[in-house]
Design a protein around this motif. Structure first.
Motif, PDB file in Angstrom:
ATOM      1  N   ARG A 367       0.838  -1.198   0.000  1.00  9.93           N
ATOM      2  CA  ARG A 367       0.000   0.000   0.000  1.00  9.93           C
ATOM      3  C   ARG A 367       0.876   1.252   0.000  1.00  9.93           C
ATOM      4  NH1 ARG A 367      -5.581   1.206  -0.699  1.00  9.93           N
ATOM      5  NH2 ARG A 367      -5.997   3.178   0.350  1.00  9.93           N
ATOM      6  N   ARG A 370       2.294   1.691  -3.543  1.00  7.53           N
ATOM      7  CA  ARG A 370       1.309   2.140  -4.529  1.00  7.53           C
ATOM      8  C   ARG A 370       0.939   3.608  -4.350  1.00  7.53           C
ATOM      9  NH1 ARG A 370      -0.830  -2.402  -7.259  1.00  7.53           N
ATOM     10  NH2 ARG A 370       0.896  -3.918  -7.184  1.00  7.53           N
ATOM     11  N   TRP A 448      -4.470  -9.308  -3.400  1.00  6.79           N
ATOM     12  CA  TRP A 448      -4.214  -7.904  -3.106  1.00  6.79           C
ATOM     13  C   TRP A 448      -5.433  -7.041  -3.431  1.00  6.79           C
ATOM     14  CZ3 TRP A 448      -1.919  -3.821  -1.119  1.00  6.79           C
ATOM     15  CH2 TRP A 448      -1.952  -2.598  -1.796  1.00  6.79           C
ATOM     16  N   CYS A 452      -7.588  -4.923  -0.638  1.00  3.94           N
ATOM     17  CA  CYS A 452      -7.818  -3.469  -0.709  1.00  3.94           C
ATOM     18  C   CYS A 452      -9.305  -3.153  -0.583  1.00  3.94           C
ATOM     19  CB  CYS A 452      -7.279  -2.920  -2.025  1.00  3.94           C
ATOM     20  SG  CYS A 452      -5.476  -2.846  -2.117  1.00  3.94           S
ATOM     21  N   SER A 455     -10.373  -3.428   3.074  1.00  5.53           N
ATOM     22  CA  SER A 455      -9.602  -2.696   4.079  1.00  5.53           C
ATOM     23  C   SER A 455     -10.133  -1.306   4.364  1.00  5.53           C
ATOM     24  CB  SER A 455      -8.136  -2.596   3.648  1.00  5.53           C
ATOM     25  OG  SER A 455      -7.531  -3.873   3.689  1.00  5.53           O
TER      26      SER A 455
END
Length: 462
Positions: A367, A370, A448, A452, A455
């Motif tokens: 994270r 990114r 992933w 995301c 989350s």
């Protein structure tokens, strides 16, 4: 062969290293960084720490030809100084300030471009510590000579020379606008400029050891005292000194810290975890911060490693996930503080728990990556890379980057030692890195993406 002594001040422990000018660690001493409950507030015992430092320099000096001493530190420690030492004790940055001060500080700290970081918990920012000291002890504050970040405090105690330094001021102190390479407006508004000595480069020699200290430690009277550096900037410098560019470094410990040499980050817009540090030349170093090591520990608990590919395949195949955030801070996901939990078929399976914690930490690190501009090279280091799967997961999630792992556990000390030889270096510093083994991994990109989606706080009810 001449040796550099590196004094590395962490929140929990302090270390003293003997290192070569090329950054190779020869010897290490360590001790707890003792905290005293009070009065006047919870603080670090600087006097005891100085006794330990000088004894350590004497001990190392008996076995190594120490030519220079350099300090590095976390970014949340500062000391108000008078003629020859601390005017008031150094505040423990996890100590909450007095009632009302936190709200007043948040109102005066200015926009993100001025601060370079979020307004964090406790007394994390040097500017907030200054406000506390100014309000609580106005007469002492008024007669003080300087307020020094920790690396420069120790340089002052060793050399007698007062200096400020850009990597230390840019490390979430809220005293420096890293985006604009100037003091934050708060400094002028509060009249604090008189307490910030002139800027000196991290690698500059401030002077020799004070004669009394040189005699006490049995060191040469011309032993150099180097200005000093923030710990994350020291670690970043080790890769700069090795000639790497187009670079993002992800360091793992109590904090996951990602720093990049890329421009292109919007430093007028505050986003969770975003920070702006500086390198040794004062150039902005955008970054991301999250307390990933503590999050990892919360998931793992008492379960021992190592992580395994078999457990990783089972976790990913079952869709089991650790979701943020387990600590008192939101971290990268607003509204998630203390809402961290594990969901999925293997949530209660102790045999996969360590691997699940490592996967969760890798998700947090990804994270951070990114949120920053993509780099050609990504280097991973720190405690979590001791487990090979951590690097492998991040390499699999970033296939267009050259992902490298540095397993050297002493990155900050290495970088600080290299700083001491900055002006004499004529070629790239040595660096040993390796590419992770990504064979036998499950479908991590899909995992992933799903992680995301889940989350965000509105997903926690489902």
């Amino acid at each position: 062969m001449s040796t550099v002594a590196v004094f590395d001040v962490g929140k929990t422990n302090v270390k003293l290293f003997a290192a070569t000018a090329q950054g190779a660690i020869l010897e290490e001493l360590s001790a707890p960084n003792r905290v005293v409950d009070g009065p006047p507030y919870r603080h670090h015992d600087l006097a005891a720490l100085e006794d330990w430092l000088l004894a350590g320099l004497a001990e190392l000096g008996r076995r190594h030809a120490i030519e220079a001493v350099v300090a590095c530190s976390h970014g949340s420690g500062g000391v108000l100084v008078e003629a020859d030492g601390a005017a008031l004790p150094m505040i423990d940055y996890e100590q909450d300030p007095p009632s009302g001060l936190a709200g007043d500080y948040a109102a005066m700290a200015g926009p993100f471009r001025e601060r370079g970081s979020a307004v964090m918990l406790g007394s994390a920012h040097l500017a907030r510590q200054m406000l506390w000291l100014e309000r609580g002890w106005p007469e002492v504050f008024a007669r003080a000579k300087a307020f020094l970040a920790l690396p420069q405090y120790w340089a002052f105690r060793l050399s007698g020379v007062l200096a400020s330094e850009v990597t230390s001021l840019a490390a979430q102190s809220h005293l420096w606008s890293g985006a604009d390479a100037r003091p934050a407006r708060l400094v002028a508004e509060r009249g604090w400029g008189r307490l910030l000595p002139p800027l000196r480069p991290a690698f500059e020699t401030l002077g020799p050891l004070r004669p009394a200290i040189a005699r006490r430690c049995g060191l040469r009277p011309d032993t150099r005292v180097v200005c000093g550096i923030h710990d994350s900037s020291a670690n970043f410098y080790r890769y700069q000194a090795a000639g790497l560019q187009d670079l993002t470094v992800v360091s793992t410990g109590t904090w996951i810290v990602a720093l990049t040499d890329h421009a292109g980050v919007d430093l007028d817009r505050e986003t969770p975890g975003l920070s702006c540090n500086a390198d040794v030349r004062g150039r902005p170093v955008p970054g991301m911060l999250t307390m990933g090591g503590r999050e990892f520990a919360s998931v793992v608990g008492e379960h021992a490693g190592p992580a395994t590919r078999d457990a990783l395949r089972r976790i990913v195949g079952s869709g089991t996930m650790a979701l943020p955030s387990f600590g008192a801070d939101d971290g990268l996901f607003p509204g998630t503080a203390r809402r961290g939990h594990v969901r999925g078929p293997l949530a209660g399976d102790p045999s996969v728990r360590f691997t699940l914690g490592l996967l969760y930490a890798a998700m947090l690190a990804n994270r951070c990556l990114r949120a920053l501009p993509p780099s050609r090279t990504v280097v991973l280091d720190g405690g979590l890379v001791r487990d090979p799967l951590f690097g492998a997961i991040l390499a699999a999630l970033n296939p267009t980057a050259r992902v490298l792992v540095n397993r050297d556990a002493h990155g900050t000390a290495t970088g600080a030692a290299l700083i001491a030889g900055h002006e004499a270096r004529r070629g790239p510093a040595p660096l040993a890195v390796e590419a992770p083994d990504v064979s036998g991994l499950p479908d991590l990109p899909s995992y992933w993406s799903r992680w995301c989606d889940l989350s965000h706080p509105w997903s926690h009810a489902s």
